[in-house]
Design a protein around this motif. Structure first.
Motif, PDB file in Angstrom:
ATOM      1  N   MET A  18       0.825  -1.216   0.000  1.00 55.72           N
ATOM      2  CA  MET A  18       0.000   0.000   0.000  1.00 55.72           C
ATOM      3  C   MET A  18       0.857   1.263   0.000  1.00 55.72           C
ATOM      4  O   MET A  18       0.624   2.198  -0.777  1.00 55.72           O
ATOM      5  CB  MET A  18      -0.913   0.001   1.233  1.00 55.72           C
ATOM      6  CG  MET A  18      -1.903  -1.131   1.292  1.00 55.72           C
ATOM      7  SD  MET A  18      -3.190  -1.033   0.034  1.00 55.72           S
ATOM      8  CE  MET A  18      -4.233   0.257   0.682  1.00 55.72           C
ATOM      9  N   ASP A  37      12.043   2.684   4.785  1.00 57.63           N
ATOM     10  CA  ASP A  37      11.531   1.335   5.051  1.00 57.63           C
ATOM     11  C   ASP A  37      12.696   0.533   5.621  1.00 57.63           C
ATOM     12  O   ASP A  37      13.855   0.776   5.261  1.00 57.63           O
ATOM     13  CB  ASP A  37      11.023   0.688   3.749  1.00 57.63           C
ATOM     14  CG  ASP A  37      10.167  -0.557   4.005  1.00 57.63           C
ATOM     15  OD1 ASP A  37       8.943  -0.495   3.802  1.00 57.63           O
ATOM     16  OD2 ASP A  37      10.730  -1.598   4.430  1.00 57.63           O
ATOM     17  N   ARG A  39      13.363  -2.272   4.793  1.00 60.40           N
ATOM     18  CA  ARG A  39      13.948  -2.859   3.579  1.00 60.40           C
ATOM     19  C   ARG A  39      14.399  -1.679   2.712  1.00 60.40           C
ATOM     20  O   ARG A  39      13.588  -1.074   2.013  1.00 60.40           O
ATOM     21  CB  ARG A  39      12.913  -3.702   2.827  1.00 60.40           C
ATOM     22  CG  ARG A  39      12.421  -4.935   3.596  1.00 60.40           C
ATOM     23  CD  ARG A  39      11.347  -5.687   2.808  1.00 60.40           C
ATOM     24  NE  ARG A  39      10.216  -4.836   2.461  1.00 60.40           N
ATOM     25  CZ  ARG A  39       9.834  -4.550   1.214  1.00 60.40           C
ATOM     26  NH1 ARG A  39      10.470  -5.060   0.187  1.00 60.40           N
ATOM     27  NH2 ARG A  39       8.795  -3.764   0.999  1.00 60.40           N
ATOM     28  N   PRO A  72       2.722  -2.800   9.007  1.00 62.10           N
ATOM     29  CA  PRO A  72       1.827  -3.950   9.173  1.00 62.10           C
ATOM     30  C   PRO A  72       0.942  -3.913  10.425  1.00 62.10           C
ATOM     31  O   PRO A  72      -0.277  -4.068  10.333  1.00 62.10           O
ATOM     32  CB  PRO A  72       2.790  -5.142   9.211  1.00 62.10           C
ATOM     33  CG  PRO A  72       4.007  -4.680   8.471  1.00 62.10           C
ATOM     34  CD  PRO A  72       4.122  -3.211   8.774  1.00 62.10           C
ATOM     35  N   LYS A 245      -4.802 -10.387  11.619  1.00 62.21           N
ATOM     36  CA  LYS A 245      -4.430  -9.301  12.541  1.00 62.21           C
ATOM     37  C   LYS A 245      -5.644  -8.389  12.763  1.00 62.21           C
ATOM     38  O   LYS A 245      -5.978  -8.031  13.900  1.00 62.21           O
ATOM     39  CB  LYS A 245      -3.248  -8.540  11.933  1.00 62.21           C
ATOM     40  CG  LYS A 245      -2.756  -7.337  12.697  1.00 62.21           C
ATOM     41  CD  LYS A 245      -3.252  -6.021  12.128  1.00 62.21           C
ATOM     42  CE  LYS A 245      -2.879  -5.800  10.681  1.00 62.21           C
ATOM     43  NZ  LYS A 245      -3.326  -4.517  10.138  1.00 62.21           N
TER      44      LYS A 245
END
Ligand code: NAD
Length: 306
Positions: A18, A37, A39, A72, A245
């Motif tokens: 997203m 990020d 990553r 997340p 979640k």
């Protein structure tokens, strides 16, 4: 309604399914975007769109009018706010943080209070519309927080969504999002049941989908995910792990407020079944594979787990 964004400077944290599209749309809307990020390669990949990659949270926040997070789960947002080198110690110059992830409303209220103590506003602004809505900048954005902070955040929201609503105080955006998620989960389950029944009776399932979309059983899920369910395409958009979640957050809030949600409880067990079969990183349309198994109709998955 689409609004003209006032160009500003954004630190965007969380360049995933997203966040990547949202950051790109903010840049397209004329904002200066710096991306971070864990990553690093995810942020680096946006260089071609004029988005600068930051090596740290502090670097993404420095000089920004707003920092937007798209992560997340609750502990990820808490790590970015409270962690070493996080936003509590390194707030954006504009003293506004907007979290657009789906996380726990009580954690949102805690961060709102802790950031307020150092003069930083916090808005919870989760979204609905999936990766396609993120790509097309047509997300529905449901925001909770103080009115002046929402007013400031709104010009940035205009680059990412079309339905932008201030739904109440801190945490209210997340509560509305959890209502959204329980409807999505139960709606997918209803589609699975209709497809399982139609398939057993030998009905053409694509035709069934088209007919249903023209009547009162139509839904976003049937429209956007129905074909993937019929074709056995499990490729992720919204992962089963993320839906689990969200259903956990729904049930935590429901229990805290003594609200029985029996249909949510049932569909949660089916998502758990999917995860137990190694399908947590499949898209949530792959709930149909639970029905495949129950009906003895197991098909090879086109993508994702076995
Ligand atoms: P994702 O896993 O694809 O992306 C999350 C990104 O955050 C990843 O790139 C990850 O590397 C990064 N990240 C994790 N922890 C980090 C940290 N501490 N610091 C910096 N970066 C970190 O997830 P997504 O599908 O983009 O979803 C993000 C949020 O939006 C979730 O809360 C999800 O529930 C919600 N959401 C998702 C969808 C969807 O269809 N995918 C739709 C609406 C809402």
């Amino acid at each position: 309604m689409t609004q003209q964004a006032t160009p500003g400077s954004v630190g965007f944290i969380g360049i995933g399914t997203m966040g990547r599209e949202m950051a790109l749309n903010l840049a397209k809307a004329g904002h200066r975007v710096t991306a971070y990020d864990v990553r690093r390669e995810a942020a680096d990949a946006l260089a071609g769109a004029g988005i600068r990659a930051a090596a740290t949270i502090a670097e993404a926040a420095a000089g920004a009018d707003v920092v937007i997070t798209m992560l997340p789960d609750t502990p990820d947002v808490e790590a970015v706010v409270y962690g070493d080198g996080g936003l509590l110690a390194h707030p954006p110059a504009g003293r506004l943080v907007v979290d657009m992830s789906t996380i726990a409303p009580d954690a949102v209220r805690r961060m709102h209070a802790d950031l307020a103590r150092v003069g930083v506003a916090f808005v919870d602004a989760p979204v609905s519309g999936g990766p396609l809505g993120a790509k097309n900048a047509t997300l529905s954005i449901m925001a909770g927080g103080d009115a002046p902070a929402f007013a400031k955040a709104r010009s940035f929201f205009a680059g990412m969504g079309t339905t932008i609503t201030h739904v109440g105080d801190s945490g209210a955006g997340q509560t509305v999002k959890l209502c959204n998620q329980l409807i999505c989960g139960i709606n997918i389950q209803a589609i699975c049941e209709a497809l399982a029944l139609g398939r057993a009776a030998g009905v053409d399932l694509q035709q069934l989908r088209t007919v249903l979309l023209g009547g009162s059983a139509a839904s976003w899920m049937l429209d956007k995910l129905g074909s993937a369910m019929i074709e056995g395409d499990a490729s992720a958009g919204f992962r089963i792990d993320l839906m689990l979640k969200d259903l956990r957050l729904v049930q935590q809030q429901a229990q805290a407020q003594n609200v029985p949600l029996p249909a949510t409880a049932l569909v949660t067990t089916q998502y758990l079944d999917a995860r137990a079969h190694g399908e947590g990183s499949n898209g949530n349309q792959a709930l149909f594979r639970v029905y495949d198994r129950m009906a003895g109709q197991v098909r090879p998955s086109k993508t994702g787990a076995p």
